[in-house]
Design a protein around this motif. Structure first.
Motif, PDB file in Angstrom:
ATOM      1  N   TYR A   1      -4.240  13.008   1.277  1.00 56.11           N
ATOM      2  CA  TYR A   1      -3.830  11.658   0.890  1.00 56.11           C
ATOM      3  C   TYR A   1      -3.925  10.746   2.109  1.00 56.11           C
ATOM      4  O   TYR A   1      -3.408  11.061   3.187  1.00 56.11           O
TER       5      TYR A   1
ATOM      6  N   TYR B   1      -7.236   7.248  -6.639  1.00 56.63           N
ATOM      7  CA  TYR B   1      -6.327   6.478  -5.796  1.00 56.63           C
ATOM      8  C   TYR B   1      -5.165   5.983  -6.646  1.00 56.63           C
ATOM      9  O   TYR B   1      -5.234   5.941  -7.874  1.00 56.63           O
ATOM     10  N   ASP B   2      -4.086   5.627  -5.981  1.00 56.30           N
ATOM     11  CA  ASP B   2      -2.930   5.017  -6.631  1.00 56.30           C
ATOM     12  C   ASP B   2      -2.438   3.868  -5.762  1.00 56.30           C
ATOM     13  O   ASP B   2      -2.683   3.847  -4.548  1.00 56.30           O
TER      14      ASP B   2
ATOM     15  N   GLN C   1       0.897   2.297  -4.355  1.00 54.85           N
ATOM     16  CA  GLN C   1       2.295   2.648  -4.147  1.00 54.85           C
ATOM     17  C   GLN C   1       2.987   1.547  -3.347  1.00 54.85           C
ATOM     18  O   GLN C   1       2.336   0.719  -2.711  1.00 54.85           O
TER      19      GLN C   1
ATOM     20  N   GLU D   1       2.370  -3.503  -1.192  1.00 59.04           N
ATOM     21  CA  GLU D   1       1.586  -2.528  -1.935  1.00 59.04           C
ATOM     22  C   GLU D   1       0.629  -1.818  -0.987  1.00 59.04           C
ATOM     23  O   GLU D   1      -0.050  -2.456  -0.183  1.00 59.04           O
TER      24      GLU D   1
ATOM     25  N   THR E   1      -5.912   4.505 -11.333  1.00 58.16           N
ATOM     26  CA  THR E   1      -4.571   4.909 -11.690  1.00 58.16           C
ATOM     27  C   THR E   1      -4.455   5.177 -13.183  1.00 58.16           C
ATOM     28  O   THR E   1      -5.251   4.710 -13.978  1.00 58.16           O
ATOM     29  N   GLY E   2      -3.420   5.941 -13.560  1.00 52.34           N
ATOM     30  CA  GLY E   2      -3.167   6.210 -14.968  1.00 52.34           C
ATOM     31  C   GLY E   2      -3.470   7.635 -15.378  1.00 52.34           C
ATOM     32  O   GLY E   2      -3.083   8.069 -16.462  1.00 52.34           O
TER      33      GLY E   2
ATOM     34  N   SER F   1      -3.362  11.846 -14.237  1.00 54.73           N
ATOM     35  CA  SER F   1      -2.771  12.796 -13.301  1.00 54.73           C
ATOM     36  C   SER F   1      -3.849  13.319 -12.362  1.00 54.73           C
ATOM     37  O   SER F   1      -5.040  13.307 -12.682  1.00 54.73           O
TER      38      SER F   1
ATOM     39  N   ARG G   1      -7.916  14.309 -12.833  1.00 57.94           N
ATOM     40  CA  ARG G   1      -8.960  13.741 -11.985  1.00 57.94           C
ATOM     41  C   ARG G   1      -9.765  14.837 -11.288  1.00 57.94           C
ATOM     42  O   ARG G   1     -10.986  14.741 -11.146  1.00 57.94           O
TER      43      ARG G   1
END
Length: 265
Positions: free
Chosen positions: A60, A111-112, A114, A125, A168-169, A171, A175
């Motif tokens: 990450y 990616y997300d 956070q 963000e 995103t959206g 798990s 992915r």
């Protein structure tokens, strides 16, 4: 692979050879299809939390930008689009005094966005990329070979052309499965499109294997033939043409000739 795993390199020498920013954590050489991630191990002071997850085996990496909301620009944009842009991602870990250990070649899993803090301790963000070692993806994509081998060329093309950014959206487990499916689908789609013939010289495959006619995949734009790419960026070649495209004096002209004859009307 351009670098040897666990070998220590001087960062200055990497840039002398390939170019790219000598200070940024994400370095994007102008004349090479490469992206270097230089992990300093000291990023938590800027609200970053980079590192490997023992739970899912992913690396990450927080995007660049030390204040305000992070956006998909500069290095962040390059990482987001590295697959469709035909760029290989290489991770280096700082050992101090300008020395970096080469960790692995990576592929984007997703990616997300956070919440985190910037260097002024203000909430913002943060883009958190999830990468996986390329060799792991390639090895585990073989599990989907049987499934993909018997799909139609239309089905393979659809899977191979999935959005490689995996936003995103979803798990991370989903992915990870998708990137393996896409890797396997790309391989079998290109072979099916080639129809047992080298897409460079037009000759039939030189011999048969237990799994069918033997052809090799060549990436038209990348520095290597490894990793995900879009279907129109990869061709199936005989070993002779593959070697010519990688090593001959006229490789650049030969590559442009192939691009013209296959992908441009």
């Amino acid at each position: 692979m351009l670098f040897e795993k666990n070998k220590v390199y001087r960062r200055s020498l990497i840039h002398d050879q390939y170019g790219g920013s000598r200070q940024r954590g994400i370095s994007t050489p102008n004349k090479h299809k490469l992206i270097f991630i230089f992990d300093s191990g000291m990023d938590q002071e800027f609200g970053y939390k980079n590192g490997w997850s023992e739970e899912d085996g992913l690396f990450y990496y927080s995007g660049e930008g030390q204040e305000g909301n992070q956006t998909f620009s500069f290095g962040n944009k390059a990482l987001l689009h590295h697959i469709e842009n035909g760029e290989d991602v290489y991770l280096f870990e700082s050992l101090g005094k300008g020395n970096y250990r080469f960790v692995d070649q990576l592929v984007l899993i997703g990616y997300d966005i956070q919440f985190g803090i910037d260097k002024h301790q203000n909430q913002r963000e943060v883009i958190v990329f999830a990468f996986e070692p390329l060799h792991v993806v390639q090895e585990e994509s073989h599990e989907y070979a049987t499934t993909m081998r018997y799909k139609s060329i239309e089905e393979l093309e659809q899977i191979a052309n999935r959005d490689p950014k995996r936003a995103t959206g979803l798990s991370m487990s989903i992915r990870k499965r998708q990137v393996r499916e896409q890797t396997a689908a790309l391989y079998y789609y290109v072979l099916a499109r080639a129809n047992n013939h080298c897409e460079a010289c037009g000759q039939g495959a030189p011999f048969d294997t237990e799994n069918g006619p033997y052809l090799e995949l060549y990436s038209l734009y990348k520095e290597s033939d490894e990793g995900l790419a879009l279907p129109e960026q990869v061709i199936a070649t005989c070993p002779n043409c593959h070697a010519r495209l990688r090593k001959s004096q006229d490789r650049a002209l030969y590559r442009e000739k192939i691009i013209q004859q296959i992908f441009q009307p």
